[in-house]
Design an enzyme around this catalytic site. Sequence first.
Site, PDB file in Angstrom:
ATOM      1  N   SER B 335      31.506  36.126  43.951  1.00  0.00           N
ATOM      2  CA  SER B 335      32.421  37.236  44.223  1.00  0.00           C
ATOM      3  C   SER B 335      31.910  38.196  45.280  1.00  0.00           C
ATOM      4  O   SER B 335      32.679  38.975  45.819  1.00  0.00           O
ATOM      5  CB  SER B 335      32.664  38.021  42.940  1.00  0.00           C
ATOM      6  OG  SER B 335      33.187  37.148  41.968  1.00  0.00           O
ATOM      7  N   HIS B 379      44.279  41.326  34.885  1.00  0.00           N
ATOM      8  CA  HIS B 379      44.039  42.725  35.224  1.00  0.00           C
ATOM      9  C   HIS B 379      45.336  43.507  35.377  1.00  0.00           C
ATOM     10  O   HIS B 379      45.335  44.631  35.846  1.00  0.00           O
ATOM     11  CB  HIS B 379      43.262  42.807  36.545  1.00  0.00           C
ATOM     12  CG  HIS B 379      41.850  42.311  36.438  1.00  0.00           C
ATOM     13  ND1 HIS B 379      41.469  41.028  36.754  1.00  0.00           N
ATOM     14  CD2 HIS B 379      40.712  42.935  36.027  1.00  0.00           C
ATOM     15  CE1 HIS B 379      40.184  40.862  36.562  1.00  0.00           C
ATOM     16  NE2 HIS B 379      39.695  42.014  36.100  1.00  0.00           N
ATOM     17  N   CYS B 392      38.926  41.213  40.760  1.00  0.00           N
ATOM     18  CA  CYS B 392      40.053  40.414  40.285  1.00  0.00           C
ATOM     19  C   CYS B 392      40.218  39.162  41.135  1.00  0.00           C
ATOM     20  O   CYS B 392      40.448  39.231  42.344  1.00  0.00           O
ATOM     21  CB  CYS B 392      41.335  41.244  40.334  1.00  0.00           C
ATOM     22  SG  CYS B 392      42.776  40.276  39.879  1.00  0.00           S
TER      23      CYS B 392
END
Lengths: 361, 623
Positions: B335, B379, B392
């Site tokens: 991420s 989310h 997310c």
Amino acid sequence: MGIKGIKENFREIFWGILIVFILALLGILNQWIIAGNSTLFWKNLFWHLAGFTILIFLTFLVDYRKIPVQIIWYIYLVLLFVLFISFILKKRWLSLGFVVFQPSEFVKPVLVLLISLIASKEPNPYLKIRTLVKLLAIIIIPLVLILPVDLDYAFIMMVMFVSFLFFIGIPKRIIIAFGLIGLIVGLVVCPVFWKNLKPHQKGRIYGYLNPEKYAKTWGYQLNQALIAIGSGGFWGYGFKKGWSTRLNYLPAKHTDLAFAVWAETWGFVGVSLVLLLYGYLLYLCIKISYIAKDWLGKYLSLGVALVLFWQAMFNIGGCAGLLPMTSIPFPFLSYGGSITISAYILLSLSFNTALKRHFFK
Amino acid sequence: MKRFDPNDFLIRDFFKTKQKILKGIFWEKRLFWAKFLIIFSLAILWFRFFYLQVVKYSYYYKKAKERSVVSYVIKAPRGEIVTSDGVIVATNRAVFQLYLDPELIKDREDAVLYKLSKILKEDFGILKERYYLAKKSFLGRVLIKRNLNWDEVAKIMVRRYYLPGVKVEVEAERYYPYGDMYFHLIGYISKITMKEYKELKEKGYSMEDYIGRAGIEKEFEKELKGKNGAIEIERDAYGRLGKVINRISPVPGNDLVLTVNHNLQVKAYELMKEKNGALVALSPQDGSVLAMVSSPSINPQKFIDGFTKEEWKRINQNPDNPFLNRVLQPYPPGSTYKVITAIAGLEAGVIKNVNDTVFCSGYYKFKNRIFRCWKPEGHKSVNLIKAIAYSCDVYFYTVASKLDIDYLAEVSRKWGLGKPTGLGWSEEKSGFVPDRAWKEKTFKEPWYPGETIIIGIGQGYLLATPLQMARVYMAIANGGYLYKPYVVKKIKRVNGNVIEIAPQIEKHLILNSRYLEWIREGLLEAVRIGTGRGAFIPGLLVSGKTGTAQVVSLSAKTKKDKSLEHHAWFVSYAGWSQPQIVSAILVEHGGHGGAVAAPIAQKLYKTYFGIEEPKKNITKLPE
């Protein structure tokens, strides 16, 4: 004879003695480099002084034309006797108590004289066979006595005197016949001869053929000599600076390898100087032979030139790896009473010839 | 009776005269040949001497020198390495070395070795074996024992007379006071090999020299090495040493001043100690490296002192390979890569406004394929800032699905991925940025849009080193300046000259300041309320992004049944308008970045800014 005439007459002797003097000085210097302030150096200096005195004495006060053949024969026989003693004792050097000498060195002047005396009686351009056989016998008898104690020297003297006879004049058919016989005998004898050689004598041949491979054993001497010579370079290490000499890497540096010491110390320049001086001395001897007024003088002078030439050739060629290493000294530069005196005597014969040619009517 | 004929006299006289004349002519000829023989032979001799003394002079001089001069190397002390705050981390210490000269003990080696074994209290057999082994590889003297203590030195010196060829010498030896802590940064040195020696002989290396193998020791070998000196001593034919003919003093190596902060490095080492992973901290102001730690580590001193057999086995057969500098090794960035996707999305106009929202229901559907968000319940509605803060996945799937892979690759490369960072170390790996051309070339398959979606969250074929990721965040922190990282800021020469090494900018990335603001806000929110809360420090604005890289995707085949735990990432910077430090932390198979890597960053920054560690525990984080 005016002043000019005297100058002309003494030219060869003047130059000859000057060169001998310079060579003697170089030899003394060389021994100083090797031995320093030791008895060996002083002894060498003494031999040179004695030799030089003999040279002057024999050149100026003796007449070669008046040498009685009988006396030479007597000396020859005495020499044979001495050689016989050394043959029995199996010793290269004989001691008289106060001095040690090498009888084989004195064979050279005696043989030169004797051969010249006998050959000069021959009127023809070629020697008669009877005379030739006689001369060969005269040469071979002392050499056979030397052979067991000093193989190298016997061989080299053979080369010296055979080449001398060759120049005096051996008929062509005899040369061809001897050449053929020599070839056949050589092929038969060589293997037997080879087998009977002592290990150190065989080793010299091995070392000569491949000095690097046998660097630690048979080639040690040659290898060290080559390193000493090569590392001297163009200008040399300089006075007493050479590693090989100073650090004792050169074996027999006083005698056999004295020239390597010289080459290491003074480099190519020094080598050229000595070769030039020595070469000029030989040239002078040949010139004297050319201008001598009688055959005895001509033969004597050429004999001297040849003997000194081969002596130098085998010594220098040996330490430069051109010829097999032999244990013979180099005149003037090497230490040795017998070689020094013998060289001076030989030269005096030639100079005497040059001087006396003006006394012919 | 023969009758007298007066003509007989004439004929005989004639023949006699003829012979005489002939003899004279022949003699002149022979003398000519004698002269020729002598001149010719002497000329050959002369040429032979010319060949030996002039042509082959250097060959024979070399042989003469090898034979008659012993050369002892005086090792040049290696340059010292000092941190920016003046802590010496690599230096030299004086040690007593015991040498034996095989030339001097030729025939009594055993006797001397036996006496030595008694003094050193070592086994005679072992000592002898070591001596004969060393003798083969050394020229000249043989090192018998290193680092003698005072007692041994005294004993040997007292018995010196009975121990010919034995020499005790003081030498400078490498010393690393902080051991493991600086292993990957400074690297290590070890003995030169036979092969290297042959290649480097001309450059002044000796058989006993050490050579840098990794890190700074390797990359700055030229500066650190110095120039060996020598003592040349004559040796005669009997092996006796004579006078010293030449003495060349050694020139010590140059000292290096690092950009590294010692306290930070020590802290970083302690934080990473029990884990496998990497930590690198840079200054966003100039790209200088503040700390660099890779774990597990090795004590570099051991390469000097020697490993025991078990230690060596443990290091060499360790599956974690402690030799690797993990800061420079490629990993899937996870991420932490999302900022690049966001930048690409913003620049390409895929994200038009910060408030554009995407609804995350826990998964993203693309052509019958389901891509899951890390949070199964979703989310809900997220904008860019929230998406970065909560990491997310669905938001970035959506952005990536609208991007072309070649464009994404271009942006990635622009931000320094997929190529060396400019640190200049040979150990550094380039990482990998996939694109269409590569895929077609390698797999003979077209690029599928689904693969771009995976790349969008930093998975798939993508590989980046921690240093590369730190650089991406450095550029975000300082407004787009992509510096080349560097470790050495000063080289101090022996003569007192100091060479300053200036920071270098690779390029200035021009990014719309609004976009940069949004991304920075997202990163700040991530630490304040999002996934990176573990790095939160009251009173300090820390911004960062967590990452949880799935190990299985690309390397599933090679990993087999090894730990399938994800790699935990946390890349962050501290400070807002002028951030002072940016760091990338990677913990191999650590789990989630927020839980494992972020707290490390927090402790690191506290040390850097001198903030007291709070006593109370940090609230437990989700995931």
